[in-house]
Motif scaffolding. Structure first.
Motif, PDB file in Angstrom:
ATOM      1  N   LEU A   1       3.769  -2.602 -11.180  1.00 37.47           N
ATOM      2  CA  LEU A   1       4.159  -3.134  -9.872  1.00 37.47           C
ATOM      3  C   LEU A   1       3.001  -3.882  -9.237  1.00 37.47           C
ATOM      4  CD1 LEU A   1       6.326  -3.238  -7.600  1.00 37.47           C
ATOM      5  CD2 LEU A   1       5.236  -1.203  -6.647  1.00 37.47           C
ATOM      6  N   GLN A   2       1.794  -3.335  -9.325  1.00 42.25           N
ATOM      7  CA  GLN A   2       0.632  -3.992  -8.737  1.00 42.25           C
ATOM      8  C   GLN A   2       0.341  -5.327  -9.423  1.00 42.25           C
ATOM      9  OE1 GLN A   2      -2.244  -0.846  -9.186  1.00 42.25           O
ATOM     10  NE2 GLN A   2      -1.877  -0.022  -7.144  1.00 42.25           N
ATOM     11  N   MET A   3       0.545  -5.375 -10.758  1.00 46.40           N
ATOM     12  CA  MET A   3       0.293  -6.623 -11.468  1.00 46.40           C
ATOM     13  C   MET A   3       1.295  -7.704 -11.068  1.00 46.40           C
ATOM     14  SD  MET A   3      -0.134  -7.343 -15.562  1.00 46.40           S
ATOM     15  CE  MET A   3      -1.607  -6.339 -15.695  1.00 46.40           C
ATOM     16  N   ALA A   4       2.565  -7.331 -10.928  1.00 46.09           N
ATOM     17  CA  ALA A   4       3.561  -8.302 -10.469  1.00 46.09           C
ATOM     18  C   ALA A   4       3.234  -8.770  -9.053  1.00 46.09           C
ATOM     19  CB  ALA A   4       4.955  -7.682 -10.513  1.00 46.09           C
TER      20      ALA A   4
ATOM     21  N   GLY B   1      -4.247  -5.230  -2.940  1.00 43.90           N
ATOM     22  CA  GLY B   1      -3.284  -4.151  -3.131  1.00 43.90           C
ATOM     23  C   GLY B   1      -3.537  -3.365  -4.400  1.00 43.90           C
ATOM     24  N   LEU B   2      -4.724  -3.496  -4.963  1.00 44.37           N
ATOM     25  CA  LEU B   2      -5.090  -2.770  -6.175  1.00 44.37           C
ATOM     26  C   LEU B   2      -5.891  -1.532  -5.801  1.00 44.37           C
ATOM     27  CD1 LEU B   2      -6.171  -5.835  -8.362  1.00 44.37           C
ATOM     28  CD2 LEU B   2      -3.913  -4.770  -8.184  1.00 44.37           C
ATOM     29  N   GLY B   3      -5.694  -0.458  -6.528  1.00 41.86           N
ATOM     30  CA  GLY B   3      -6.381   0.791  -6.199  1.00 41.86           C
ATOM     31  C   GLY B   3      -5.820   1.466  -4.966  1.00 41.86           C
ATOM     32  N   GLU B   4      -4.673   1.009  -4.480  1.00 40.05           N
ATOM     33  CA  GLU B   4      -4.009   1.580  -3.310  1.00 40.05           C
ATOM     34  C   GLU B   4      -2.504   1.602  -3.554  1.00 40.05           C
ATOM     35  OE1 GLU B   4      -5.440   2.868  -0.827  1.00 40.05           O
ATOM     36  OE2 GLU B   4      -7.457   2.022  -0.729  1.00 40.05           O
ATOM     37  N   LYS B   5      -1.801   2.477  -2.860  1.00 40.48           N
ATOM     38  CA  LYS B   5      -0.348   2.451  -2.911  1.00 40.48           C
ATOM     39  C   LYS B   5       0.150   1.260  -2.108  1.00 40.48           C
ATOM     40  CE  LYS B   5       0.357   7.441  -3.493  1.00 40.48           C
ATOM     41  NZ  LYS B   5       1.019   8.650  -2.960  1.00 40.48           N
ATOM     42  N   LEU B   6       1.036   0.481  -2.693  1.00 41.35           N
ATOM     43  CA  LEU B   6       1.566  -0.688  -2.007  1.00 41.35           C
ATOM     44  C   LEU B   6       2.571  -0.304  -0.928  1.00 41.35           C
ATOM     45  CD1 LEU B   6       2.034  -3.060  -5.080  1.00 41.35           C
ATOM     46  CD2 LEU B   6       0.420  -3.373  -3.186  1.00 41.35           C
ATOM     47  N   GLY B   7       3.223   0.858  -1.084  1.00 37.22           N
ATOM     48  CA  GLY B   7       4.201   1.295  -0.089  1.00 37.22           C
ATOM     49  C   GLY B   7       5.632   0.963  -0.457  1.00 37.22           C
ATOM     50  N   VAL B   8       5.917   0.826  -1.757  1.00 39.99           N
ATOM     51  CA  VAL B   8       7.278   0.559  -2.205  1.00 39.99           C
ATOM     52  C   VAL B   8       8.207   1.697  -1.781  1.00 39.99           C
ATOM     53  CG1 VAL B   8       6.919   1.684  -4.440  1.00 39.99           C
ATOM     54  CG2 VAL B   8       8.625  -0.121  -4.249  1.00 39.99           C
ATOM     55  N   ASP B   9       9.490   1.384  -1.631  1.00 34.58           N
ATOM     56  CA  ASP B   9      10.420   2.360  -1.065  1.00 34.58           C
ATOM     57  C   ASP B   9      11.037   3.296  -2.099  1.00 34.58           C
ATOM     58  OD1 ASP B   9      11.660   0.069  -1.994  1.00 34.58           O
ATOM     59  OD2 ASP B   9      13.160  -0.035  -0.401  1.00 34.58           O
ATOM     60  N   VAL B  10      10.235   3.827  -2.988  1.00 35.37           N
ATOM     61  CA  VAL B  10      10.562   4.979  -3.828  1.00 35.37           C
ATOM     62  C   VAL B  10       9.287   5.811  -3.962  1.00 35.37           C
ATOM     63  CG1 VAL B  10      12.455   3.966  -5.166  1.00 35.37           C
ATOM     64  CG2 VAL B  10      10.117   3.669  -5.941  1.00 35.37           C
TER      65      VAL B  10
ATOM     66  N   PRO C   1      11.480  -3.504   9.112  1.00 32.50           N
ATOM     67  CA  PRO C   1      10.314  -4.208   9.682  1.00 32.50           C
ATOM     68  C   PRO C   1       9.068  -4.136   8.810  1.00 32.50           C
ATOM     69  CG  PRO C   1      11.435  -2.913  11.368  1.00 32.50           C
ATOM     70  CD  PRO C   1      12.072  -2.552  10.063  1.00 32.50           C
ATOM     71  N   GLN C   2       8.820  -2.987   8.162  1.00 26.56           N
ATOM     72  CA  GLN C   2       7.599  -2.853   7.377  1.00 26.56           C
ATOM     73  C   GLN C   2       7.588  -3.752   6.147  1.00 26.56           C
ATOM     74  OE1 GLN C   2       9.899  -0.462   7.839  1.00 26.56           O
ATOM     75  NE2 GLN C   2       9.998   1.011   6.140  1.00 26.56           N
ATOM     76  N   PHE C   3       8.743  -4.297   5.798  1.00 23.82           N
ATOM     77  CA  PHE C   3       8.807  -5.170   4.627  1.00 23.82           C
ATOM     78  C   PHE C   3       8.793  -6.652   5.014  1.00 23.82           C
ATOM     79  CE2 PHE C   3      11.340  -1.419   2.857  1.00 23.82           C
ATOM     80  CZ  PHE C   3      10.197  -0.826   2.363  1.00 23.82           C
ATOM     81  N   GLN C   4       8.567  -6.939   6.273  1.00 29.96           N
ATOM     82  CA  GLN C   4       8.521  -8.328   6.742  1.00 29.96           C
ATOM     83  C   GLN C   4       7.126  -8.748   7.179  1.00 29.96           C
ATOM     84  OE1 GLN C   4      12.029  -7.585   9.522  1.00 29.96           O
ATOM     85  NE2 GLN C   4      12.618  -9.567   8.694  1.00 29.96           N
ATOM     86  N   GLU C   5       6.174  -7.858   7.021  1.00 27.17           N
ATOM     87  CA  GLU C   5       4.797  -8.139   7.454  1.00 27.17           C
ATOM     88  C   GLU C   5       3.975  -8.727   6.302  1.00 27.17           C
ATOM     89  OE1 GLU C   5       0.830  -5.703   9.034  1.00 27.17           O
ATOM     90  OE2 GLU C   5       2.753  -4.659   8.738  1.00 27.17           O
TER      91      GLU C   5
ATOM     92  N   THR D   1       5.111  -6.298   1.229  1.00 25.03           N
ATOM     93  CA  THR D   1       5.234  -5.037   0.510  1.00 25.03           C
ATOM     94  C   THR D   1       6.457  -5.084  -0.406  1.00 25.03           C
ATOM     95  OG1 THR D   1       4.211  -3.785   2.310  1.00 25.03           O
ATOM     96  CG2 THR D   1       5.545  -2.548   0.738  1.00 25.03           C
ATOM     97  N   PRO D   2       6.281  -4.866  -1.702  1.00 24.66           N
ATOM     98  CA  PRO D   2       7.424  -4.870  -2.613  1.00 24.66           C
ATOM     99  C   PRO D   2       8.442  -3.810  -2.210  1.00 24.66           C
ATOM    100  CG  PRO D   2       5.367  -4.965  -3.844  1.00 24.66           C
ATOM    101  CD  PRO D   2       5.004  -4.662  -2.421  1.00 24.66           C
ATOM    102  N   HIS D   3       9.723  -4.157  -2.284  1.00 25.42           N
ATOM    103  CA  HIS D   3      10.752  -3.221  -1.860  1.00 25.42           C
ATOM    104  C   HIS D   3      12.078  -3.517  -2.560  1.00 25.42           C
ATOM    105  CE1 HIS D   3      10.822  -6.724   0.841  1.00 25.42           C
ATOM    106  NE2 HIS D   3      12.125  -6.515   0.971  1.00 25.42           N
TER     107      HIS D   3
END
Length: 611
Positions: A453-456, A401-410, A484-488, A470-472
């Motif tokens: 966020l990526q480090m955590a 998940g480094l060098g990419e957007k994790l997809g957090v909900d903000v 659903p996208q946060f349960q994968e 995915t952190p949310h």
């Protein structure tokens, strides 16, 4: 001829009958039925949009964080304004005549026949003081709506704020149903979940006389539609942990992100300097926003999502895992602390295995680990070997998940950077670089950049032994559960069986004598912790400090990353901050005798205590 003459009369008769039908229908519509007359007469028929009740926001313990309060906007329909006594009107509203002129001009530019806001955010007492006198000013009316109230002075960067919709927003198809003066989520969760929080608008048609006095519903409400309230958000944020984190870093620059590894739920999201969310509500919020925007401390800057830094020694864990996956090292592999390769800042015993290398954060060891991973002799050319090896290395690192957007909900999340062979080809030229040109990546320095966020999330991956959610922030909408996208589960390219080899070394960092993160230890409370310190080189001043960890080791409940700018060695500042936060979360309190570290973190001169 008589036949043709007869047909002519038949055709004329048909036309006459059709004309009589149309005339009769027109007479009914325009004279007998007042519907169309009323619809065409804006002075007697008003279309009022009913703004629904905006959804509330709660924390993980159902404590209310954001609610609504009634306010009133003074609306104007330019075409209906007749012989306006500007001086008297401004005295009533207590506004400068310049503001009135500017407001009317803006309203005319928007529409001469549609209502737009002139004065917003009037309180109930203010509304009451002008209501009776407003009938003397045709073209003006009051419109009620709900404004946001933020009950917490914390969490500003996650919650975001609500503001009046701008002309730029109105041009977007997404906001086609909005009208000037309506509120819309501008940033944070308020913006990301706008459609959920906003609900569905209703419409009422009312008849009014020429003085604007309501005369009842049009056609008994036949064309009215009811509004539907927005849904509530239930966050994963621990309000007490959030407040404690903001207290610890007050006066500093940096970030703290804490996650529940088992779910990806964000427990704390600290960005400092910060601001009170209340500043961006009510009258004068625009001026206060501009003051925040001009503030040199950049309190609006969302550091956990937008600030990217080299991760420092925390990144050594990723390099070790990639090398283990490639089979170029084993858990018992040892490398000499050869400082002719790269300087080592710690005095330590020979790193005979990965655990000792992690405990001592041996730079030469990890230099050789990454060299083994990249320079595997895939060709007979050292430049091409570096290109091929780094390409494979980059793909494996990005799976974390480094060098990419994790997809957090903000919104506003940054990707960071994990450099590729093409990146160095562009900067240095094709076949003009090799491993010695990029060796700083082995110790988490150089061109690499990740977010807090990526480090955590990296700590959550190691805590889970190879995967993450995915952190949310939102753990439930309305009465529902997680989206659903946060349960994968997202697995890395490293086999799950290999993660167990880096964890013992991370425990030694915290809980052993001489470990670089011993100030974070909670062993006295029976809490085992695995962590890694980092000192990030900074060409513009003192080095940055970082510490990342998870606990308890065998049943992880919290993963955390602390990043404090210009604070030197991570073990001196970031580690004790993380230890206090983990203690607060797992024990519900901080032992009184350990609170001396609070003052140290908030006021200590870290740069005078570098090891």
């Amino acid at each position: 001829m008589q036949y043709l003459e007869g047909r002519k009369y038949v055709v004329q008769g048909i036309f006459l009958v059709v004309a009589l039908i149309f005339l009769t229908r027109l007479f009914f519509m325009q004279v007998l039925d007042g519907t169309y007359k009323l619809a065409a007469d804006r002075n007697t028929l008003q279309r009022l949009v009913q703004i629904p009740y905006r959804g509330l926001i709660y924390d993980r313990k159902d404590q209310l964080l954001v609610q609504n309060t009634p306010v009133y906007d003074l609306m104007v329909v330019p075409r209906e304004v007749k012989q306006l006594d500007s001086a008297r009107f401004c005295a009533l509203l207590q506004i400068p005549i310049e503001d009135l002129r500017a407001g009317l001009l803006a309203a005319k530019k928007y529409s001469r026949v549609k209502a737009s806001p002139l004065v917003q955010n009037l309180t109930t007492p203010e509304m009451g003081s002008i209501l009776d006198k407003l009938m003397d000013f045709p073209g003006f009316r009051l419109q009620a709506r709900m404004a946001r109230v933020y009950r917490t002075p914390n969490l500003a960067h996650a919650l975001g704020y609500v503001g009046a919709i701008t002309p730029a927003f109105l041009e977007k198809p997404k906001y086609a149903k909005y009208q000037p003066g309506e509120n819309v989520g501008i940033s944070g969760l308020e913006a990301y979940y706008e459609q959920t929080l906003m609900g569905r608008r209703g419409v009422q048609y009312k008849m009014v006389n020429v003085r604007g006095i309501e005369k009842g519903k049009f056609r008994d409400g036949e064309f009215d539609t009811l509004s539907v309230a927005g849904q509530d958000l239930h966050l994963s944020i621990d309000t007490e942990l959030q407040a404690y984190g903001e207290k610890l870093l007050a006066g500093r620059r940096g970030s703290i992100v804490a996650l529940d590894p088992k779910t990806g739920e964000i427990l704390a999201f600290v960005s400092v300097p910060s601001y009170d969310p209340k500043l961006l509500t009510g009258k004068g919020s625009g001026n206060r926003y501009m003051a925040l925007l001009r503030n040199p401390d950049r309190p609006l800057f969302n550091r956990p999502l937008m600030a990217t830094y080299p991760p420092g020694s925390v990144f050594k864990l990723v390099n070790e895992l990639v090398a283990l996956q490639l089979g170029v090292v084993r858990p018992g592999t040892g490398f000499e602390c050869n400082q002719t390769l790269v300087k080592c800042t710690h005095r330590h015993e020979y790193p005979a295995n990965v655990s000792l290398a992690i405990k001592n954060s041996c730079n030469p060891y990890f230099y050789q680990v990454m060299r083994a991973a990249v320079m595997r002799g895939l060709s007979r050319n050292k430049f091409e070997d570096a290109r091929l090896g780094l390409g494979q290395w980059q793909k494996m690192v990005k799976s974390f998940g480094l060098g990419e957007k994790l997809g957090v909900d903000v919104a506003q999340e940054k990707r960071g950077l994990i450099p590729s062979p093409e990146y160095y080809d562009k900067r240095r030229g094709y076949h003009h670089w090799n491993f010695k040109s990029v060796y700083s990546l082995s110790i988490g320095q150089g061109e690499i950049g990740i977010t807090g966020l990526q480090m955590a999330n990296l700590m959550a991956i190691i805590a889970n032994r190879g995967y993450y959610y995915t952190p949310h922030f939102v753990r439930g909408i309305g009465s529902g559960g997680p989206l659903p996208q946060f349960q994968e589960r997202h697995y890395t390219a490293v086999d799950t069986t290999l993660f167990k080899y880096v964890i013992p070394g991370m425990q030694l960092v915290v809980d052993s004598r001489g470990g670089t993160g011993y100030l974070a230890s909670l062993a006295e409370f029976g809490i085992t912790m695995a962590g890694k310190t980092g000192t990030v080189q900074n060409a513009h001043g003192f080095d940055h400090a970082t510490f990342a960890a998870f606990a308890p080791v065998n049943d992880p409940k919290i993963a955390i990353a602390v990043f404090i700018e210009n604070s030197g060695f991570g073990g001196t500042s970031a580690a004790p901050a993380a230890g206090l936060l983990i203690e607060k979360y797992l024990r519900g309190k901080v032992a009184p005798y350990r609170r001396r570290w609070e003052d140290w973190i908030m006021h200590g001169n870290f740069t005078m205590n570098l090891h």
